[in-house]
Design an enzyme around this catalytic site. Structure first.
Site, short mmCIF file in Angstrom:
data_model
loop_
_atom_site.label_atom_id
_atom_site.label_comp_id
_atom_site.label_asym_id
_atom_site.label_seq_id
_atom_site.Cartn_x
_atom_site.Cartn_y
_atom_site.Cartn_z
CG MET D 1 -3.63 79.08 -56.17
SD MET D 1 -5.26 78.30 -55.73
CE MET D 1 -4.89 76.56 -56.02
N PRO D 2 0.72 78.60 -55.05
CG PRO D 2 2.32 77.27 -54.26
CD PRO D 2 1.59 77.32 -55.40
CE1 TYR D 3 2.64 87.32 -55.91
CE2 TYR D 3 2.96 87.74 -53.47
CZ TYR D 3 3.29 88.19 -54.77
OH TYR D 3 3.83 89.41 -54.86
CB THR D 42 4.02 78.17 -58.43
OG1 THR D 42 3.44 77.02 -57.64
CG2 THR D 42 5.11 78.74 -57.51
CB VAL D 43 2.30 83.78 -59.06
CG1 VAL D 43 2.49 85.26 -59.32
CG2 VAL D 43 0.96 83.55 -59.92
#
Lengths: 69, 69, 69, 69, 69, 69
Positions: D1-3, D42-43
Protein backbone atom coordinates in the site's frame (compact mmCIF):
# COMPACT_ATOMS: atom_id res chain seq x y z
CA UNK A 1 -6.13 25.50 9.52
CA UNK A 2 -5.94 22.17 7.70
CA UNK A 3 -4.06 21.68 4.45
CA UNK A 4 -5.38 19.11 1.98
CA UNK A 5 -3.68 17.96 -1.20
CA UNK A 6 -5.75 15.98 -3.70
CA UNK A 7 -3.89 14.25 -6.52
CA UNK A 8 -5.92 12.88 -9.43
CA UNK A 9 -5.08 11.73 -12.95
CA UNK A 10 -5.49 14.15 -15.85
CA UNK A 11 -8.05 12.49 -18.13
CA UNK A 12 -9.09 13.17 -21.73
CA UNK A 13 -12.31 14.71 -20.40
CA UNK A 14 -10.81 17.28 -18.06
CA UNK A 15 -12.12 17.94 -14.59
CA UNK A 16 -14.34 21.05 -14.81
CA UNK A 17 -14.08 24.17 -12.68
CA UNK A 18 -17.44 23.21 -11.13
CA UNK A 19 -16.10 19.79 -10.11
CA UNK A 20 -13.02 21.41 -8.59
CA UNK A 21 -15.28 23.74 -6.63
CA UNK A 22 -17.30 20.76 -5.40
CA UNK A 23 -14.14 18.99 -4.26
CA UNK A 24 -12.85 22.09 -2.45
CA UNK A 25 -16.22 22.87 -0.81
CA UNK A 26 -16.77 19.20 0.05
CA UNK A 27 -13.48 18.54 1.78
CA UNK A 28 -13.62 21.90 3.59
CA UNK A 29 -17.10 21.05 4.94
CA UNK A 30 -15.96 17.56 5.89
CA UNK A 31 -13.18 19.00 8.06
CA UNK A 32 -15.61 21.44 9.67
CA UNK A 33 -18.21 18.72 10.34
CA UNK A 34 -15.85 16.02 11.66
CA UNK A 35 -13.22 18.10 13.46
CA UNK A 36 -14.73 21.58 13.82
CA UNK A 37 -11.98 23.09 11.64
CA UNK A 38 -12.43 26.70 10.51
CA UNK A 39 -13.27 26.80 6.76
CA UNK A 40 -11.68 30.26 6.43
CA UNK A 41 -8.18 28.88 6.93
CA UNK A 42 -8.64 25.48 5.27
CA UNK A 43 -6.41 25.24 2.20
CA UNK A 44 -6.99 22.70 -0.59
CA UNK A 45 -4.58 22.13 -3.49
CA UNK A 46 -5.58 19.90 -6.42
CA UNK A 47 -2.84 18.35 -8.58
CA UNK A 48 -3.76 16.84 -11.95
CA UNK A 49 -1.13 14.28 -12.96
CA UNK A 50 -0.59 12.90 -16.49
CA UNK A 51 -1.51 9.19 -16.74
CA UNK A 52 2.05 8.47 -17.95
CA UNK A 53 3.33 9.83 -14.63
CA UNK A 54 1.00 7.84 -12.38
CA UNK A 55 1.80 4.23 -11.60
CA UNK A 56 -0.18 1.54 -9.82
CA UNK A 57 0.47 -2.18 -9.79
CA UNK A 58 3.93 -1.55 -11.26
CA UNK A 59 2.76 0.07 -14.50
CA UNK A 60 1.51 3.44 -15.74
CA UNK A 61 -2.19 4.27 -15.72
CA UNK A 62 -1.84 4.83 -19.48
CA UNK A 63 -0.97 1.15 -19.92
CA UNK A 64 -3.84 0.05 -17.70
CA UNK A 65 -6.32 2.21 -19.61
CA UNK A 66 -5.23 0.49 -22.87
CA UNK A 67 -6.27 -2.82 -21.42
CA UNK A 68 -9.62 -1.37 -20.39
CA UNK A 69 -8.91 -1.28 -16.65
CA UNK B 1 20.31 18.76 3.74
CA UNK B 2 16.88 20.36 4.10
CA UNK B 3 14.16 20.02 1.50
CA UNK B 4 11.74 22.91 1.04
CA UNK B 5 8.61 22.91 -1.11
CA UNK B 6 6.99 26.28 -1.84
CA UNK B 7 3.51 26.23 -3.38
CA UNK B 8 2.15 29.48 -4.79
CA UNK B 9 -0.72 30.37 -7.12
CA UNK B 10 0.01 30.89 -10.83
CA UNK B 11 -1.05 34.49 -11.49
CA UNK B 12 -1.66 36.41 -14.75
CA UNK B 13 1.62 38.23 -14.17
CA UNK B 14 3.90 35.23 -13.83
CA UNK B 15 6.59 34.93 -11.22
CA UNK B 16 9.89 35.89 -12.89
CA UNK B 17 13.09 33.86 -12.92
CA UNK B 18 14.67 36.56 -10.76
CA UNK B 19 11.92 36.22 -8.14
CA UNK B 20 12.35 32.44 -8.12
CA UNK B 21 16.07 32.94 -7.57
CA UNK B 22 15.33 35.30 -4.68
CA UNK B 23 13.00 32.74 -3.08
CA UNK B 24 15.55 29.94 -3.48
CA UNK B 25 18.46 32.03 -2.20
CA UNK B 26 16.35 33.50 0.61
CA UNK B 27 15.09 30.24 2.06
CA UNK B 28 18.50 28.59 1.68
CA UNK B 29 20.13 31.44 3.63
CA UNK B 30 17.38 31.31 6.27
CA UNK B 31 18.12 27.64 6.93
CA UNK B 32 21.85 28.37 7.15
CA UNK B 33 21.35 31.33 9.50
CA UNK B 34 18.77 29.75 11.83
CA UNK B 35 19.90 26.12 11.89
CA UNK B 36 23.40 26.10 10.38
CA UNK B 37 22.24 23.93 7.46
CA UNK B 38 24.66 23.48 4.56
CA UNK B 39 23.45 25.50 1.52
CA UNK B 40 25.15 23.02 -0.85
CA UNK B 41 22.66 20.27 -0.06
CA UNK B 42 19.57 22.42 0.55
CA UNK B 43 16.95 21.61 -2.10
CA UNK B 44 14.04 23.96 -2.90
CA UNK B 45 11.16 23.07 -5.23
CA UNK B 46 8.63 25.73 -6.28
CA UNK B 47 5.18 24.61 -7.49
CA UNK B 48 2.96 27.09 -9.32
CA UNK B 49 -0.68 26.04 -8.98
CA UNK B 50 -3.57 27.28 -11.17
CA UNK B 51 -6.04 29.45 -9.22
CA UNK B 52 -8.83 27.01 -10.19
CA UNK B 53 -6.90 24.27 -8.35
CA UNK B 54 -6.28 26.21 -5.13
CA UNK B 55 -9.04 26.50 -2.57
CA UNK B 56 -9.31 28.51 0.61
CA UNK B 57 -12.42 29.23 2.64
CA UNK B 58 -14.26 26.51 0.73
CA UNK B 59 -13.96 28.09 -2.72
CA UNK B 60 -11.37 28.45 -5.49
CA UNK B 61 -8.98 31.37 -5.55
CA UNK B 62 -10.41 32.19 -9.00
CA UNK B 63 -13.80 32.86 -7.39
CA UNK B 64 -12.25 34.98 -4.64
CA UNK B 65 -10.31 37.06 -7.16
CA UNK B 66 -13.60 37.82 -9.00
CA UNK B 67 -14.96 39.37 -5.83
CA UNK B 68 -11.80 41.42 -5.45
CA UNK B 69 -10.37 39.49 -2.50
CA UNK C 1 -1.87 32.24 0.24
CA UNK C 2 1.37 30.26 -0.16
CA UNK C 3 1.98 26.89 1.45
CA UNK C 4 5.53 26.03 2.47
CA UNK C 5 6.77 22.66 3.70
CA UNK C 6 10.22 22.54 5.30
CA UNK C 7 11.73 19.10 5.92
CA UNK C 8 14.81 18.87 8.14
CA UNK C 9 16.56 16.04 9.94
CA UNK C 10 15.78 15.42 13.62
CA UNK C 11 19.13 15.89 15.39
CA UNK C 12 20.32 14.97 18.91
CA UNK C 13 20.13 18.66 19.82
CA UNK C 14 16.53 19.31 18.85
CA UNK C 15 15.40 22.39 16.97
CA UNK C 16 14.02 24.82 19.56
CA UNK C 17 10.63 26.51 19.49
CA UNK C 18 12.44 29.82 18.94
CA UNK C 19 14.23 28.46 15.88
CA UNK C 20 10.94 27.15 14.50
CA UNK C 21 9.43 30.61 15.00
CA UNK C 22 12.39 32.16 13.16
CA UNK C 23 11.92 29.77 10.24
CA UNK C 24 8.17 30.45 10.06
CA UNK C 25 8.56 34.24 10.36
CA UNK C 26 11.51 34.27 7.95
CA UNK C 27 9.89 32.35 5.12
CA UNK C 28 6.60 34.26 5.56
CA UNK C 29 8.46 37.58 5.27
CA UNK C 30 10.43 36.31 2.26
CA UNK C 31 7.19 35.56 0.40
CA UNK C 32 5.81 39.00 1.31
CA UNK C 33 9.00 40.81 0.24
CA UNK C 34 9.61 38.92 -3.03
CA UNK C 35 6.06 38.25 -4.24
CA UNK C 36 3.84 40.51 -2.13
CA UNK C 37 2.06 37.49 -0.59
CA UNK C 38 -0.26 38.14 2.34
CA UNK C 39 1.36 36.84 5.58
CA UNK C 40 -2.08 36.23 7.12
CA UNK C 41 -2.78 33.30 4.80
CA UNK C 42 0.78 31.97 4.43
CA UNK C 43 0.98 28.47 5.90
CA UNK C 44 4.27 26.83 6.91
CA UNK C 45 4.61 23.20 8.01
CA UNK C 46 7.92 21.91 9.43
CA UNK C 47 8.63 18.16 9.32
CA UNK C 48 11.43 16.74 11.43
CA UNK C 49 12.63 13.45 9.93
CA UNK C 50 14.72 10.79 11.75
CA UNK C 51 18.24 10.50 10.29
CA UNK C 52 17.57 6.78 9.61
CA UNK C 53 14.71 7.86 7.33
CA UNK C 54 16.65 10.47 5.33
CA UNK C 55 18.92 9.34 2.54
CA UNK C 56 21.41 11.23 0.42
CA UNK C 57 24.11 9.81 -1.83
CA UNK C 58 22.48 6.38 -1.55
CA UNK C 59 22.84 6.00 2.21
CA UNK C 60 21.14 7.17 5.39
CA UNK C 61 22.20 10.39 7.11
CA UNK C 62 22.89 8.24 10.19
CA UNK C 63 25.62 6.40 8.28
CA UNK C 64 27.09 9.64 6.96
CA UNK C 65 27.17 11.15 10.45
CA UNK C 66 29.16 8.12 11.69
CA UNK C 67 31.85 8.92 9.14
CA UNK C 68 31.88 12.54 10.30
CA UNK C 69 30.18 13.98 7.22
CA UNK D 1 0.00 0.00 0.00
CA UNK D 2 3.01 2.33 -0.27
CA UNK D 3 2.87 5.72 -1.93
CA UNK D 4 6.00 6.99 -3.66
CA UNK D 5 6.52 10.46 -5.10
CA UNK D 6 9.51 10.97 -7.42
CA UNK D 7 10.42 14.55 -8.29
CA UNK D 8 12.90 15.12 -11.13
CA UNK D 9 13.89 18.12 -13.24
CA UNK D 10 12.27 18.58 -16.65
CA UNK D 11 15.17 18.50 -19.11
CA UNK D 12 15.45 19.49 -22.79
CA UNK D 13 15.51 15.80 -23.68
CA UNK D 14 12.30 14.73 -21.96
CA UNK D 15 11.98 11.57 -19.92
CA UNK D 16 10.36 8.95 -22.18
CA UNK D 17 7.29 6.89 -21.40
CA UNK D 18 9.56 3.82 -21.30
CA UNK D 19 11.80 5.42 -18.68
CA UNK D 20 8.75 6.35 -16.59
CA UNK D 21 7.59 2.74 -16.80
CA UNK D 22 11.03 1.57 -15.67
CA UNK D 23 10.94 3.93 -12.69
CA UNK D 24 7.43 2.81 -11.71
CA UNK D 25 8.19 -0.90 -12.14
CA UNK D 26 11.58 -0.55 -10.43
CA UNK D 27 10.39 1.19 -7.28
CA UNK D 28 7.33 -1.09 -7.01
CA UNK D 29 9.59 -4.15 -7.19
CA UNK D 30 12.00 -2.65 -4.67
CA UNK D 31 9.18 -2.25 -2.13
CA UNK D 32 8.06 -5.84 -2.76
CA UNK D 33 11.58 -7.23 -2.44
CA UNK D 34 12.67 -5.25 0.64
CA UNK D 35 9.41 -5.00 2.61
CA UNK D 36 7.05 -7.52 1.01
CA UNK D 37 4.65 -4.76 -0.06
CA UNK D 38 1.86 -5.70 -2.45
CA UNK D 39 2.56 -4.28 -5.95
CA UNK D 40 -1.18 -4.09 -6.69
CA UNK D 41 -1.71 -1.24 -4.24
CA UNK D 42 1.65 0.49 -4.63
CA UNK D 43 1.12 3.98 -6.06
CA UNK D 44 3.91 5.97 -7.74
CA UNK D 45 3.56 9.61 -8.84
CA UNK D 46 6.31 11.26 -10.94
CA UNK D 47 6.57 15.08 -10.94
CA UNK D 48 8.67 16.80 -13.59
CA UNK D 49 9.77 20.23 -12.35
CA UNK D 50 11.08 23.08 -14.53
CA UNK D 51 14.79 23.79 -13.87
CA UNK D 52 13.83 27.40 -13.01
CA UNK D 53 11.69 26.04 -10.18
CA UNK D 54 14.31 23.72 -8.68
CA UNK D 55 17.00 25.14 -6.43
CA UNK D 56 20.08 23.58 -4.93
CA UNK D 57 23.03 25.35 -3.31
CA UNK D 58 20.97 28.55 -3.18
CA UNK D 59 20.46 28.92 -6.92
CA UNK D 60 18.25 27.51 -9.67
CA UNK D 61 19.29 24.42 -11.62
CA UNK D 62 19.03 26.58 -14.76
CA UNK D 63 21.88 28.75 -13.45
CA UNK D 64 23.99 25.72 -12.54
CA UNK D 65 23.48 24.20 -15.98
CA UNK D 66 24.79 27.43 -17.56
CA UNK D 67 28.05 26.97 -15.68
CA UNK D 68 28.25 23.36 -16.83
CA UNK D 69 27.43 21.79 -13.46
CA UNK E 1 -6.91 6.06 -8.03
CA UNK E 2 -6.71 9.43 -6.24
CA UNK E 3 -4.23 10.16 -3.48
CA UNK E 4 -5.29 12.57 -0.74
CA UNK E 5 -3.08 13.96 2.01
CA UNK E 6 -4.78 15.71 4.93
CA UNK E 7 -2.57 17.69 7.30
CA UNK E 8 -4.07 18.86 10.60
CA UNK E 9 -2.64 20.15 13.86
CA UNK E 10 -2.12 17.73 16.75
CA UNK E 11 -4.30 19.11 19.55
CA UNK E 12 -4.46 18.35 23.30
CA UNK E 13 -7.67 16.42 22.67
CA UNK E 14 -6.42 14.02 20.03
CA UNK E 15 -8.36 13.15 16.91
CA UNK E 16 -10.10 9.82 17.58
CA UNK E 17 -9.96 6.73 15.41
CA UNK E 18 -13.65 7.26 14.62
CA UNK E 19 -12.99 10.78 13.39
CA UNK E 20 -10.14 9.52 11.22
CA UNK E 21 -12.48 6.92 9.74
CA UNK E 22 -15.04 9.64 9.03
CA UNK E 23 -12.43 11.75 7.24
CA UNK E 24 -11.22 8.78 5.17
CA UNK E 25 -14.74 7.61 4.27
CA UNK E 26 -15.91 11.17 3.61
CA UNK E 27 -13.16 12.19 1.22
CA UNK E 28 -13.30 8.81 -0.57
CA UNK E 29 -17.06 9.24 -1.12
CA UNK E 30 -16.58 12.83 -2.26
CA UNK E 31 -14.17 11.69 -4.99
CA UNK E 32 -16.59 8.96 -6.05
CA UNK E 33 -19.59 11.35 -6.13
CA UNK E 34 -17.90 14.29 -7.88
CA UNK E 35 -15.50 12.51 -10.24
CA UNK E 36 -16.62 8.88 -10.30
CA UNK E 37 -13.30 7.72 -8.80
CA UNK E 38 -13.05 4.11 -7.65
CA UNK E 39 -13.05 3.96 -3.81
CA UNK E 40 -11.02 0.71 -3.88
CA UNK E 41 -7.90 2.50 -5.10
CA UNK E 42 -8.41 5.83 -3.34
CA UNK E 43 -5.61 6.36 -0.82
CA UNK E 44 -5.86 8.85 2.07
CA UNK E 45 -2.97 9.74 4.39
CA UNK E 46 -3.57 11.88 7.51
CA UNK E 47 -0.63 13.76 9.04
CA UNK E 48 -0.96 15.20 12.53
CA UNK E 49 1.50 18.06 12.99
CA UNK E 50 2.63 19.55 16.33
CA UNK E 51 1.35 23.13 16.84
CA UNK E 52 4.98 24.27 17.25
CA UNK E 53 5.65 23.02 13.71
CA UNK E 54 2.68 24.71 12.04
CA UNK E 55 2.86 28.37 11.16
CA UNK E 56 0.25 30.78 9.89
CA UNK E 57 0.43 34.56 9.75
CA UNK E 58 4.16 34.37 10.42
CA UNK E 59 3.93 32.66 13.83
CA UNK E 60 3.39 29.19 15.27
CA UNK E 61 -0.10 27.92 16.04
CA UNK E 62 1.11 27.45 19.63
CA UNK E 63 1.62 31.22 19.93
CA UNK E 64 -1.79 31.94 18.40
CA UNK E 65 -3.50 29.53 20.77
CA UNK E 66 -1.94 31.39 23.74
CA UNK E 67 -3.66 34.57 22.59
CA UNK E 68 -6.95 32.70 22.31
CA UNK E 69 -7.09 32.64 18.51
CA UNK F 1 19.18 15.95 -8.07
CA UNK F 2 15.96 13.93 -7.67
CA UNK F 3 13.85 13.98 -4.53
CA UNK F 4 11.96 10.83 -3.58
CA UNK F 5 9.38 10.48 -0.81
CA UNK F 6 8.37 6.96 0.21
CA UNK F 7 5.33 6.62 2.47
CA UNK F 8 4.70 3.25 4.11
CA UNK F 9 2.55 2.06 6.98
CA UNK F 10 4.11 1.67 10.45
CA UNK F 11 3.66 -2.00 11.28
CA UNK F 12 4.00 -3.95 14.56
CA UNK F 13 7.27 -5.36 13.25
CA UNK F 14 9.04 -2.12 12.48
CA UNK F 15 11.04 -1.55 9.34
CA UNK F 16 14.71 -2.08 10.24
CA UNK F 17 17.58 0.32 9.60
CA UNK F 18 18.96 -2.21 7.10
CA UNK F 19 15.69 -2.23 5.16
CA UNK F 20 15.66 1.55 5.10
CA UNK F 21 19.21 1.51 3.74
CA UNK F 22 18.13 -0.96 1.05
CA UNK F 23 15.23 1.27 0.03
CA UNK F 24 17.46 4.37 -0.10
CA UNK F 25 20.26 2.62 -2.02
CA UNK F 26 17.77 0.88 -4.31
CA UNK F 27 15.83 3.93 -5.40
CA UNK F 28 19.04 6.00 -5.76
CA UNK F 29 20.52 3.32 -8.05
CA UNK F 30 17.28 3.08 -10.02
CA UNK F 31 17.41 6.82 -10.79
CA UNK F 32 21.06 6.53 -11.81
CA UNK F 33 20.41 3.49 -14.04
CA UNK F 34 17.22 4.73 -15.74
CA UNK F 35 17.88 8.48 -15.99
CA UNK F 36 21.59 8.93 -15.28
CA UNK F 37 20.84 10.97 -12.16
CA UNK F 38 23.76 11.75 -9.86
CA UNK F 39 23.49 9.66 -6.63
CA UNK F 40 25.37 12.34 -4.67
CA UNK F 41 22.45 14.78 -4.86
CA UNK F 42 19.60 12.26 -4.80
CA UNK F 43 17.53 12.78 -1.64
CA UNK F 44 15.18 10.11 -0.24
CA UNK F 45 12.78 10.68 2.66
CA UNK F 46 10.87 7.76 4.20
CA UNK F 47 7.64 8.47 6.14
CA UNK F 48 6.18 5.77 8.38
CA UNK F 49 2.46 6.39 8.86
CA UNK F 50 0.28 4.85 11.61
CA UNK F 51 -2.27 2.38 10.19
CA UNK F 52 -5.06 4.48 11.78
CA UNK F 53 -3.92 7.41 9.61
CA UNK F 54 -3.78 5.50 6.31
CA UNK F 55 -6.97 4.87 4.39
CA UNK F 56 -7.69 2.79 1.33
CA UNK F 57 -11.06 1.70 -0.01
CA UNK F 58 -12.75 4.21 2.29
CA UNK F 59 -11.51 2.72 5.58
CA UNK F 60 -8.38 2.69 7.73
CA UNK F 61 -5.68 0.07 7.22
CA UNK F 62 -6.23 -0.86 10.89
CA UNK F 63 -9.79 -1.94 10.05
CA UNK F 64 -8.65 -3.89 7.00
CA UNK F 65 -5.97 -5.69 9.02
CA UNK F 66 -8.66 -6.82 11.52
CA UNK F 67 -10.50 -8.56 8.71
CA UNK F 68 -7.26 -10.24 7.61
CA UNK F 69 -6.78 -8.18 4.45
Amino acid sequence: MPYVNIKITKEKTPVTVEQKQQLIAGVTNLLKDVLGKNPKTTVVVIDEVATDNWGIGGETVTERRKRGE
